[in-house]
Every structure is written in C-alpha cells, then in structure tokens.
Design an enzyme around this catalytic site. Structure first.
Site, short mmCIF file in Angstrom:
data_model
loop_
_atom_site.label_atom_id
_atom_site.label_comp_id
_atom_site.label_asym_id
_atom_site.label_seq_id
_atom_site.Cartn_x
_atom_site.Cartn_y
_atom_site.Cartn_z
N CYS A 118 0.82 -1.22 0.00
CA CYS A 118 0.00 0.00 0.00
C CYS A 118 0.85 1.27 0.00
O CYS A 118 0.41 2.31 -0.47
CB CYS A 118 -0.93 0.01 1.20
SG CYS A 118 -2.03 -1.40 1.22
N HIS A 263 -3.71 7.05 0.91
CA HIS A 263 -3.95 5.72 0.35
C HIS A 263 -5.36 5.32 0.75
O HIS A 263 -5.76 5.50 1.91
CB HIS A 263 -2.92 4.73 0.89
CG HIS A 263 -3.36 3.32 0.77
ND1 HIS A 263 -3.74 2.77 -0.43
CD2 HIS A 263 -3.54 2.34 1.71
CE1 HIS A 263 -4.12 1.52 -0.22
NE2 HIS A 263 -4.00 1.24 1.06
N ASN A 293 -9.79 -0.89 -2.26
CA ASN A 293 -8.37 -0.64 -1.95
C ASN A 293 -7.52 -1.25 -3.08
O ASN A 293 -7.50 -2.47 -3.24
CB ASN A 293 -8.06 -1.29 -0.59
CG ASN A 293 -6.60 -1.15 -0.17
OD1 ASN A 293 -5.73 -0.86 -0.99
ND2 ASN A 293 -6.34 -1.37 1.11
O1 UT7 Z 1 -4.38 -0.95 2.87
C1 UT7 Z 1 -3.95 -1.03 4.18
C2 UT7 Z 1 -4.27 -2.32 4.70
N1 UT7 Z 1 -5.63 -2.60 5.08
C3 UT7 Z 1 -6.34 -1.87 5.94
O2 UT7 Z 1 -6.05 -0.76 6.30
C4 UT7 Z 1 -7.54 -2.56 6.54
C5 UT7 Z 1 -7.64 -2.30 8.01
N2 UT7 Z 1 -8.70 -3.07 8.63
C6 UT7 Z 1 -10.00 -2.85 8.35
O3 UT7 Z 1 -10.33 -2.01 7.56
C7 UT7 Z 1 -11.03 -3.67 9.11
O4 UT7 Z 1 -10.38 -4.46 10.09
C8 UT7 Z 1 -11.88 -4.59 8.18
C9 UT7 Z 1 -12.81 -3.74 7.35
C10 UT7 Z 1 -10.98 -5.40 7.30
C11 UT7 Z 1 -12.72 -5.56 9.01
O5 UT7 Z 1 -13.53 -4.85 9.91
P1 UT7 Z 1 -13.60 -5.29 11.43
O6 UT7 Z 1 -14.53 -4.38 12.08
O7 UT7 Z 1 -12.20 -5.34 11.95
O8 UT7 Z 1 -14.25 -6.72 11.34
P2 UT7 Z 1 -13.69 -8.12 11.88
O9 UT7 Z 1 -12.65 -8.67 10.99
O10 UT7 Z 1 -13.40 -8.02 13.34
O11 UT7 Z 1 -14.99 -9.02 11.74
C12 UT7 Z 1 -16.20 -8.73 12.46
C13 UT7 Z 1 -17.26 -9.75 12.06
C14 UT7 Z 1 -16.78 -11.20 12.14
O12 UT7 Z 1 -17.87 -11.97 12.56
P3 UT7 Z 1 -18.02 -12.41 14.09
O13 UT7 Z 1 -16.79 -13.20 14.39
O14 UT7 Z 1 -18.10 -11.13 14.87
O15 UT7 Z 1 -19.29 -13.19 14.09
C15 UT7 Z 1 -16.44 -11.54 10.72
O16 UT7 Z 1 -16.55 -12.92 10.45
O17 UT7 Z 1 -17.63 -9.54 10.69
C16 UT7 Z 1 -17.48 -10.76 9.97
N3 UT7 Z 1 -17.06 -10.44 8.60
C17 UT7 Z 1 -17.94 -10.20 7.61
N4 UT7 Z 1 -19.27 -10.21 7.57
C18 UT7 Z 1 -19.87 -9.93 6.40
C19 UT7 Z 1 -15.80 -10.29 8.11
N5 UT7 Z 1 -15.86 -9.96 6.82
C20 UT7 Z 1 -17.16 -9.89 6.47
C21 UT7 Z 1 -17.84 -9.61 5.28
N6 UT7 Z 1 -19.18 -9.63 5.30
N7 UT7 Z 1 -17.18 -9.30 4.15
#
Ligand code: UT7
Length: 336
Positions: A118, A263, A293
C-alpha cells in the site's frame, strides 16, 4: 541548505478495468452484505480485471500513456521506470521491464520494481525523486498497478479480505521543477518489519525445500491473510504521524494543506485521519467507494481523479500519504 533541484509531477494518469463488481455481486459469491461492506469500509463497488485483456503491466502502460500526454511527452522521453506492485505479472522478471516493452521504449533505460504494497507508490515516488534531484535523470515514470481479483479467496472463508481489494493502475511523470519553491518538497519513508505477517501473501515463498510442491498441496496459503483490526489500529496512528512529519519538516501546519490524498485503505481510516488533522471535507480525497483498496495504485488513481475534478490548483499544498503491509508507511509533501 540543499542546493539540489526539486522534481515536480508533470503528468498524471490512471486506468481502471471496465468490469464493475458491486457489493451486491459479491453476495452471490460469499456470505456478505452491502450493508456490512459499506458500514465497515465505505466501499460500494470495485473493478476486476478481464483475463486476456488487462495485465498488471499493460494497465500501468495505459495509465502511463495518459500521464505522458498530460506532460506533453512521448514514451521515448522516459529515462527511467519505477514500478510499484504487489501483484506482478511474473514471479520474475518484474513488471517494470514489461512496461518498458509495452510502451515500446527501445532504449535500454533502467526499470525496476518496488515491493512496498500500500505504501509502494509513495516509496516509488520518493526513489524517483532522488534520481531527479541529483540530476541523474530528467524524466522518470512512476507507476502503481495491481490485479488483486485473481488472487482473492472469493468464498465466505476469505470475505474479510476479498471485499476490500480492487484492481487498477495510476502513473505520474516526474521532471525537474521549473518554478522556484514548487514540486516535491520532501518525502518520508518508514517500515516496521516486526509486523510483516499481519498483512501477507505467504506463498509461494522461497524458504520451502520444494516451493512448487508445497503450494500444490497447500494452495490456501496463496491467499492474502490480514489481521484487520491490528492493521487498522496502526494505520490510524501512522497516517497522522507521517503527514505531520512532512508538514513539520517544511514549516507548515495542518491548516495550510489544500489537499490530502491518503492511500484508500478504508473510508473509516480516512475519516479518522481527517478528523485528527482537523481537515474540512474539501481538503481530503476519497474514491474508495468506487474502487476499493487498490494498494500501490490507489494514491496515483486518487491524485489523477482529484486533478480531473479540479480539486488541485497550481500553488496548492498537497500531501500524499500511505500505510500498509510491512508494516510500511510514507508521505510526500508537494507544492503543486
Ligand atoms: O491498505 C492497508 C491495509 N488494510 C487496511 O487498512 C484494513 C484495516 N482493517 C480494516 O479495515 C477492518 O479491520 C476490516 C474492514 C478489514 C474488518 O472490519 P472489522 O470491524 O475489523 O471486522 P472483523 O474482521 O473483526 O470481523 C467482524 C465480524 C466477524 O464476525 P463475528 O466473528 O463477529 O461473528 C467476521 O466474520 O464480521 C465478519 N465479517 C464479515 N461479515 C460480512 C468479516 N468480513 C465480512 C464480510 N461480510 N465481508
């Protein structure tokens, strides 16, 4: 005081594949919802490449042609290529040489790849800037191009990563600045390898006795892994830090900024940075809603669109900033 000349961005261009993939389209592949994706990331749609048409190198070339046109130059004017990508056409050689071929540049100019994910474009821009500042080259092409969609786990198993990333390319031309005090004022690069495995595509890694045999048996290890929450936590600290570092070095305050091009990692990260820096909506650019992204391509695509929309004017103070896998982070401050 340094007596070195400054470089300036003389041309910018971008290319995105024509295939639009909406959040609704993703719900046919995995268990996800438009609501979850928009609420957590701001993304509404992204582009996916078309096999047989788009390649990492030729998308970069399409962006480069537009940047050259804006600069009033032709491919034969390019004296060096710096190509940032985490999704190269081949394991080796790098996409830089393929871009040279694609643009029809016959001269044996140097071409190299930068692998900083990134932050790749800002790293590449910084490297190109050094070559122009020292006088070694006058015209350097800097490209960020990515094809993520061919390497994502598009099942429910991979949904935490695969809904975020998209394909696209952007390019800039660097030339010596002809206006005193204008151009790239400074660049700032950082890395912290202790977090290397927090956002990673591990295979095919070279540290296997038989890496080909390994990936055949463990193909799931070729998909990206991201510890999203930890990446998020570091991103919201490093973005403001590296922007402030660039402003401090040049004696500016956040309110002096006319445009921040971060970014496009996540709209929530961008909004947090905006609030932390005290920037009004007109001073920060977001297009993640339409492209997701695109890692190394995101900053030049956003810069290209910001210019097209007339949101950057001559004399504006513009900051580019990035954070991502490595962890790596970087900024560039530009007097446009
Ligand atoms: O480019 C630089 C690198 N990347 C970034 O900067 C990304 C940084 N991180 C993020 O933007 C966030 O962490 C994400 C958007 C990737 C994820 O959001 P989050 O709030 O951290 O969600 P999580 O991974 O903790 O997941 C929460 C819940 C989980 O379910 P449970 O365990 O709470 O039941 C996941 O299984 O959301 C679920 N989940 C989804 N649900 C529907 C994960 N992905 C999805 C999805 N659709 N696509």
């Amino acid at each position: 005081m340094s007596t070195l000349r400054h470089s300036e961005i003389a041309g910018v261009g971008h290319y995105v594949p024509s295939r639009v993939v909406t959040n609704a389209d993703l719900t046919t592949l995995m268990e996800t919802t438009d609501e979850w994706i928009q609420e957590r990331t701001g993304i509404q749609e992204r582009r996916w490449f078309e096999e047989g048409k788009d390649t990492t190198a030729n998308m970069g070339a399409a962006a480069a042609r537009k940047a050259l046109e804006m600069a009033g130059l032709t491919p034969d004017d390019v004296q060096m290529i710096v190509f940032a990508t985490l999704s190269p056409d081949y394991f080796f050689p790098g996409s830089g040489v393929l871009l040279q071929r694609e643009l029809g540049i016959k001269a044996p100019i140097p071409a190299f790849d930068v692998r900083n994910q990134c932050s790749g474009f800002v790293y590449a821009l910084s490297m190109a800037d050094q070559f122009v500042r020292t006088g070694m080259y006058d015209t350097v092409l800097v490209v960020g191009s990515e094809i993520h969609s061919s390497g994502l786990d598009k099942t429910t198993r991979g949904r935490g990563v695969s809904v975020i990333f998209g394909d696209g390319a952007g390019a800039v031309i660097l030339r010596p600045s002809t206006r005193e005090g204008h151009g790239i004022l400074s660049t700032h690069l950082h890395s912290q390898g202790e977090f290397a495995e927090e956002l990673i595509v591990k295979e095919p890694g070279s540290n296997r006795e038989d890496r080909v045999g390994y990936v055949v048996a463990n193909e799931l290890d070729m998909y990206p892994y991201m510890n999203g929450q930890n990446v998020f936590k570091h991103a919201v600290v490093r973005f403001p830090q590296v922007i402030k570092e660039a402003l401090d070095q040049n004696g500016y305050q956040p309110q002096d900024l006319n445009m921040l091009i971060p970014h496009q990692a996540n709209l929530r990260i961008t909004q947090y940075v905006q609030q932390k820096m005290g920037l009004s909506d007109d001073k920060i650019f977001s297009n993640i809603q339409r492209y997701g992204n695109t890692t190394a391509a995101s900053v030049p695509i956003a810069l290209s669109e910001a210019l097209q929309e007339g949101r950057i004017q001559r004399g504006d103070l513009v900051c580019l900033a990035a954070f991502g896998s490595g962890f790596t982070w970087a900024s560039a401050l530009i007097k446009w």
